[in-house]
Design an enzyme around this catalytic site. Structure first.
Site, PDB file in Angstrom:
ATOM      1  CB  SER A 172      -0.915  -0.029   1.379  1.00 30.67           C
ATOM      2  OG  SER A 172      -0.144  -0.054   2.583  1.00 30.67           O
ATOM      3  CG  ASN A 208      -3.820  -3.821  13.467  1.00 30.40           C
ATOM      4  OD1 ASN A 208      -3.274  -3.959  12.602  1.00 30.40           O
ATOM      5  ND2 ASN A 208      -4.399  -4.888  14.093  1.00 30.40           N
ATOM      6  CG  HIS A 249     -42.153  22.237 -11.479  1.00 27.97           C
ATOM      7  ND1 HIS A 249     -42.132  20.988 -11.006  1.00 27.97           N
ATOM      8  CD2 HIS A 249     -42.616  23.082 -10.509  1.00 27.97           C
ATOM      9  CE1 HIS A 249     -42.837  21.127  -9.930  1.00 27.97           C
ATOM     10  NE2 HIS A 249     -43.213  22.112  -9.678  1.00 27.97           N
ATOM     11  CB  SER A 287     -14.339  23.009 -29.765  1.00 28.96           C
ATOM     12  OG  SER A 287     -14.233  22.251 -31.006  1.00 28.96           O
ATOM     13  CE  LYS A 313     -19.073  23.715 -28.699  1.00 29.80           C
ATOM     14  NZ  LYS A 313     -20.522  23.565 -28.267  1.00 29.80           N
ATOM     15  CG  ASN A 323     -17.247  24.093 -25.372  1.00 27.42           C
ATOM     16  OD1 ASN A 323     -18.334  24.353 -25.569  1.00 27.42           O
ATOM     17  ND2 ASN A 323     -16.495  23.186 -25.743  1.00 27.42           N
ATOM     18  CD  GLU A 374     -19.554  20.998 -20.040  1.00 26.91           C
ATOM     19  OE1 GLU A 374     -19.171  19.963 -20.474  1.00 26.91           O
ATOM     20  OE2 GLU A 374     -19.585  22.182 -20.552  1.00 26.91           O
ATOM     21  CE1 TYR A 406      -6.449  -2.795   9.670  1.00 20.76           C
ATOM     22  CE2 TYR A 406      -5.412  -5.078   9.384  1.00 20.76           C
ATOM     23  CZ  TYR A 406      -5.504  -3.586   8.790  1.00 20.76           C
ATOM     24  OH  TYR A 406      -4.920  -3.315   7.729  1.00 20.76           O
ATOM     25  CE  LYS A 452      -4.263   3.568   5.507  1.00 18.41           C
ATOM     26  NZ  LYS A 452      -5.372   2.157   5.355  1.00 18.41           N
TER      27      LYS A 452
HETATM   28  N1  ARG Z   1      -1.388  -1.086   5.562  1.00 12.85           N
HETATM   29  C1  ARG Z   1      -2.312  -1.531   6.393  1.00 12.85           C
HETATM   30  C2  ARG Z   1      -3.428  -0.556   6.222  1.00 12.85           C
HETATM   31  O1  ARG Z   1      -3.528   0.169   5.916  1.00 12.85           O
HETATM   32  C3  ARG Z   1      -1.389  -1.117   7.875  1.00 12.85           C
HETATM   33  C4  ARG Z   1      -2.145  -2.000   8.889  1.00 12.85           C
HETATM   34  C5  ARG Z   1      -1.611  -3.520   8.785  1.00 12.85           C
HETATM   35  N2  ARG Z   1      -2.033  -4.156   9.733  1.00 12.85           N
HETATM   36  C6  ARG Z   1      -2.137  -5.683   9.657  1.00 12.85           C
HETATM   37  N3  ARG Z   1      -2.482  -6.343  10.945  1.00 12.85           N
HETATM   38  N4  ARG Z   1      -1.642  -6.375   8.717  1.00 12.85           N
HETATM   39  O2  ARG Z   1      -4.490  -1.075   7.040  1.00 12.85           O
END
Ligand code: ARG
Length: 477
Positions: free
Chosen positions: A22, A109, A155, A276, A282, A284, A289, A316, A324
């Site tokens: 991540s 966690n 309306h 355009s 044009k 726009n 939008e 968790y 995220k």
């Molecule tokens: N990258 C994880 C998250 O965003 C961090 C927590 C990971 N915890 C675990 N027990 N694997 O949630």
């Protein structure tokens, strides 16, 4: 760098590493992670799990890591799983084995949810501040056009004449409510999850309330299971962002339609419109939008997170990593759309004559006839009926209702005496609506001064909250 591995004889397969990684997106949490770690180390020092000397060394190293992140000289690499492992790698590179000492008594966690809450607080406040600029722009346009007559719609049909300033000011109220929702969000969510460990609380971190205070939270969450699993604050923030998006989309729709040839009310500035590639003539309203379109993804981010949370077991689960990206995307979407919409609002000019020319068409003054009779004591059902009869008569003569002669009006109802002319015009109709919520110019002036003072009170609390947040972030000595 892996934060686990002792019980495994093999590392994760490449596909698993790719799936669980991540860091490419959660690197945005780096500075908050450093700050939370500093607070945690102070707790370990207090409970004597780490000596004063070691705690100082770790905090020193975390602070220099923070500067390196700021300068861009430290970042994540190909093997880091997430922001937390990257930071620990950075620390270990500086301190050797001591770099692994600081995570005693906490888990990713409680760490990740604390980092994430700080990220949202920081950014929701920034968005609130930008909203005050938007309200300011709307208030200025409203003031400029507070005496400009325009048709008001229900309306999408002509309903009653209004002053255009009233039409614009309605948006300020919506955004001030959004700011208020942010205030409310902040008050409810100023709670620290740190010290909850994996789920059961921490034996090595006995005073989570002190960590909460250090991180600028008002209190600490009382249930460690709740603390690591709760994402209400994320869902609420995404709801607020969606509603801001919806409010922007309604402005977008108005500016789009007002700038059509058929309406011809709004002239967008060159800087805030687009051309355009094929049709040279044009101009726009792409900003309007995009403001309308981007609300779709903001709503999608909210519903996506709600689907992740539904039926999720406690405490968790890795599903929670999916919390995220919706927030990052919503924040970054608002960060690009808000300044462009503010610019569009500030630079658009409105054609007073064109707006006024339609203000009383479509029998938009029929309600004035009914109100006039009602003021004379005629029961409203009868007044409404007579006004409807005037519309019918005018239609049959191919006239607007206010174009009927005094005699024709009186033929419909004897009480329709010539004084009705005082209200049977756009200016007459609007200036009779003098209640605080009404569309008369004087009411709009009062409304704008209230809007301005609400906006400046909002700016006061937002600035205070932002100042104390940045003091907290830099107070890592
Ligand atoms: N990258 C994880 C998250 O965003 C961090 C927590 C990971 N915890 C675990 N027990 N694997 O949630």
């Amino acid at each position: 760098m892996a934060l686990w591995g002792g019980r495994f004889s093999q590392g994760p397969a490449q596909s698993v590493a790719a799936l669980s990684r991540s860091v490419d997106f959660d690197w945005r949490l780096a500075q908050y992670d450093v700050r939370v770690n500093i607070a945690h180390v102070r707790g370990l020092e207090e409970s004597k799990v780490i000596s004063n000397t070691d705690a100082s060394k770790i905090i020193e190293a975390l602070r220099s890591l923070s500067s390196e992140i700021e300068e861009g000289s430290f970042s994540f690499n190909d093997v880091d799983e997430d922001v937390h492992s990257a930071i620990e790698r950075g620390l270990t590179q500086k301190l050797g084995p001591l770099g692994g000492a600081f995570r005693a008594g906490r888990s990713r966690n409680d760490l990740v949810v604390t980092d994430f809450k700080l990220y949202i607080i920081d950014h929701i406040l920034e968005i609130a501040q930008t909203l005050t600029l938007l309200v300011d722009a709307l208030n200025r346009v409203s003031d400029e056009y507070k005496g400009a007559l325009a048709p008001g719609f229900t309306h999408l049909q002509h309903a009653q004449p209004i002053n255009f300033g009233h039409e614009i000011a309605k948006h300020s109220h919506a955004f001030l409510r959004d700011i208020d929702r942010i205030h409310d969000w902040l008050n409810r969510n100023s709670t620290s999850p740190l010290g909850s460990g994996a789920l059961a609380g921490s034996a090595l971190q006995p005073h989570p309330e002190k960590r909460a205070e250090e991180l600028g939270f008002s209190s600490t969450l009382l249930n460690s299971i709740d603390a690591v699993s709760d994402r209400d604050f994320v869902a609420e923030a995404l709801f607020i962002f969606s509603l801001i998006g919806i409010h922007l989309s309604r402005i977008g729709e108005e500016f789009t339609i007002w700038s059509t040839t058929e309406f011809g009310w709004a002239q967008l500035a060159d800087q805030f419109s687009t051309g355009s590639s094929i049709m040279p003539q044009k101009k726009n309203p792409d900003i309007a939008e995009l403001a309308r379109g981007k609300s779709g993804r903001l709503i999608g981010n909210l519903t996506g997170l709600l689907a992740v949370l539904k039926g999720l077991p406690f405490a968790y689960n890795r599903d929670l990593q999916e919390d995220k990206e919706p927030i990052f995307d919503s924040v970054e979407t608002l960060q690009v759309i808000l300044p462009a919409v503010i610019g569009m609002i500030e630079t658009t000019t409105f054609d007073r004559e064109k707006m006024a020319s339609g203000a009383v068409s479509g029998h938009a003054l029929a309600t004035e006839i009914a109100d006039f009779l009602a003021r004379k004591g005629i029961p409203f059902a009868e007044a409404h009926e007579s006004s409807g009869a005037c519309v019918k008569l005018a239609d049959s003569l191919n006239l607007e209702v206010h174009e009927l002669s005094d005699a024709q009006l009186q033929e419909v109802h004897p009480q329709l005496t010539p004084e009705i002319r005082n209200v049977l015009s756009g200016a007459g109709a609007t200036s009779s609506r003098i209640s605080l919520n009404g569309t008369s110019e004087s009411s709009i002036s009062k409304q704008i001064s209230i809007l301005n003072s609400e906006n400046s009170s909002a700016l006061t609390w937002i600035s205070q909250a932002r100042d104390s947040f940045s003091r907290m972030m830099s107070n890592s000595q």
